[in-house]
Design a protein around this motif. Structure first.
Motif, short mmCIF file in Angstrom:
data_model
loop_
_atom_site.label_atom_id
_atom_site.label_comp_id
_atom_site.label_asym_id
_atom_site.label_seq_id
_atom_site.Cartn_x
_atom_site.Cartn_y
_atom_site.Cartn_z
N GLU A 295 43.69 41.75 51.34
CA GLU A 295 43.00 43.05 51.24
C GLU A 295 43.46 43.99 52.37
O GLU A 295 43.68 45.19 52.14
N LYS A 299 45.27 47.62 51.82
CA LYS A 299 44.81 48.88 52.44
C LYS A 299 45.91 49.54 53.25
O LYS A 299 45.96 50.76 53.37
N GLU A 300 46.78 48.72 53.83
CA GLU A 300 47.88 49.26 54.64
C GLU A 300 49.04 49.72 53.75
O GLU A 300 50.04 50.25 54.24
#
Ligand SMILES: Nc1ncnc2c1ncn2[C@@H]1O[C@H](COP(=O)(O)OP(=O)(O)OP(=O)(O)O)[C@@H](O)[C@H]1O
Ligand SMILES: [Mg+2]
Length: 349
Positions: A295, A299-300
């Motif tokens: 996750e 997100k990155e």
């Protein structure tokens, strides 16, 4: 059913030595200058498969020999099924079964005859013998070979027959000294199946020695690591491995630098390193952390190409406590010969 025929488990001396099937306190055996078993204190629970894992010469057979009353301790105490091995050796012997490290079947007799001889020795009445032999032979999956002469058996079949024999008189505890020594992996796994079946169907407590890490790992509820006569670690295999401090997770991605920076903000991730497009990090309960790490990557905006998890092995545990790898231990000429003899027999069929 054999279970119905079996005597109730020996009661022991209530309150004298607690609820454990086996309990030793500072049990010690010396041979001249050598302390083969050095102040061993263990507690074995009823119904568990308890493994003694250690290299050649660690003291496994000597420890078992004291528990089965074949060798007298120099000091310390041991209770088996509530009986003191020094004060009540007869009661101890009647309540246990033993499968020795060295083969002990009569090769000229059939499987049935070997079992019948044992049944007679343990006072099982003639009218009950056939039924009881049939019950134990099923556990080791040798019904088809019952009337064959043992010298025609493979090494694995002989071992399974010895295990069946150890069960015949309904012992409360069965001691197995190196049950799969020198056997090939497939035969070994068939013996593991038989041992698991015994635990399930006969509710017998099993103490086994091994120097195979996989055997201790796959079969035993708890493992005591023994080295130079001392117990250096004792717990469930998983707990021993987890005690080393977590799992290693390796993540291959499109942007390791970015991921590394992001992972460094996570409080539970330690030892973060990136190399050749892969990040390696150490975490506890790794399986549970993987979704979270993925996750973070999402997100990155970093694409993850592959993830792998490396759990510490019992090899790592042995190394941690002894400073050596169990596999590197040299085998003595005698053990090497035993190993080759068993391997030879296993191949013969
Ligand atoms: N009767 C004896 N007299 C002298 N020394 C002995 C005797 N029995 C065992 N030993 C020594 O005690 C130590 C422990 O031996 P033991 O047979 O208990 O080891 P083990 O862990 O069972 O090894 P293996 O994996 O080879 O079966 C070894 O150094 C061995 O040489
Ligand atoms: Mg031994």
């Amino acid at each position: 059913m054999l279970e119905e025929k079996c005597d109730p488990p020996p009661k022991g001396k209530a309150g004298e030595n607690g609820p454990f099937t086996i309990e030793t306190t500072d049990l010690t055996k010396r041979f001249d200058q050598l302390t083969a078993v050095d102040s061993v204190s263990i507690k074995v629970n009823e119904g568990e498969i308890f493994g003694l894992l250690g290299p050649n010469g660690a003291g496994k057979t000597t420890l078992i020999s004291m528990l089965v009353t074949m060798k007298k301790p120099n000091s310390g105490s041991a209770f088996v099924n509530g009986y003191d091995v020094t004060k009540n050796p007869g009661e101890v012997r009647n309540s246990i079964g033993i499968v020795f490290q060295d083969p002990s079947l009569d090769e000229e007799l059939t499987a049935y005859e070997n079992l019948e001889l044992h049944a007679a020795m343990y006072g099982i009445e003639a009218k009950d013998r056939k039924r009881e032999i049939t019950s134990v032979i099923k556990i080791v999956d040798l019904e088809d070979r019952l009337n064959d002469v043992v010298k025609t058996f493979s090494g694995g079949m002989r071992r399974r027959l010895e295990i069946a024999r150890g069960l015949l008189h309904c012992p409360k505890v069965l001691f197995l000294d190196e049950p799969t020594l020198g056997l090939d992996p497939q035969t070994r796994s068939s013996i593991w199946d038989a041992i698991r079946k015994m635990k399930k169907e006969k509710k017998v407590t099993i103490v086994l020695t091994t120097h195979y890490l996989e055997e201790a790992d796959a079969l035993c509820d708890r493992v005591a690591i023994i080295d130079h006569g001392k117990i250096v670690a004792l717990d469930r295999s998983e707990t021993l491995k987890n005690s080393l401090g977590g799992d290693i997770i390796v993540i291959e991605s499109t942007d390791t630098a970015r991921l590394e920076t992001a992972f460094k903000t996570l409080p539970y991730a330690v030892g973060i390193k990136s190399l050749d497009g892969k990040i390696t990090l150490k975490v506890s309960n790794g399986e549970r952390k993987i979704p979270e790490l993925l996750e973070v990557a999402r997100k990155e905006g970093v694409e993850v190409k592959a993830v792998s998890l490396h759990k510490p092995t019992l090899d790592d545990v042995f190394l941690h406590y002894t400073g050596r790898a169990i596999r590197e231990e040299g085998v003595s000429g005698k053990d090497s010969m035993k190993f080759r003899m068993r391997a030879f027999r296993a191949r013969r069929n």
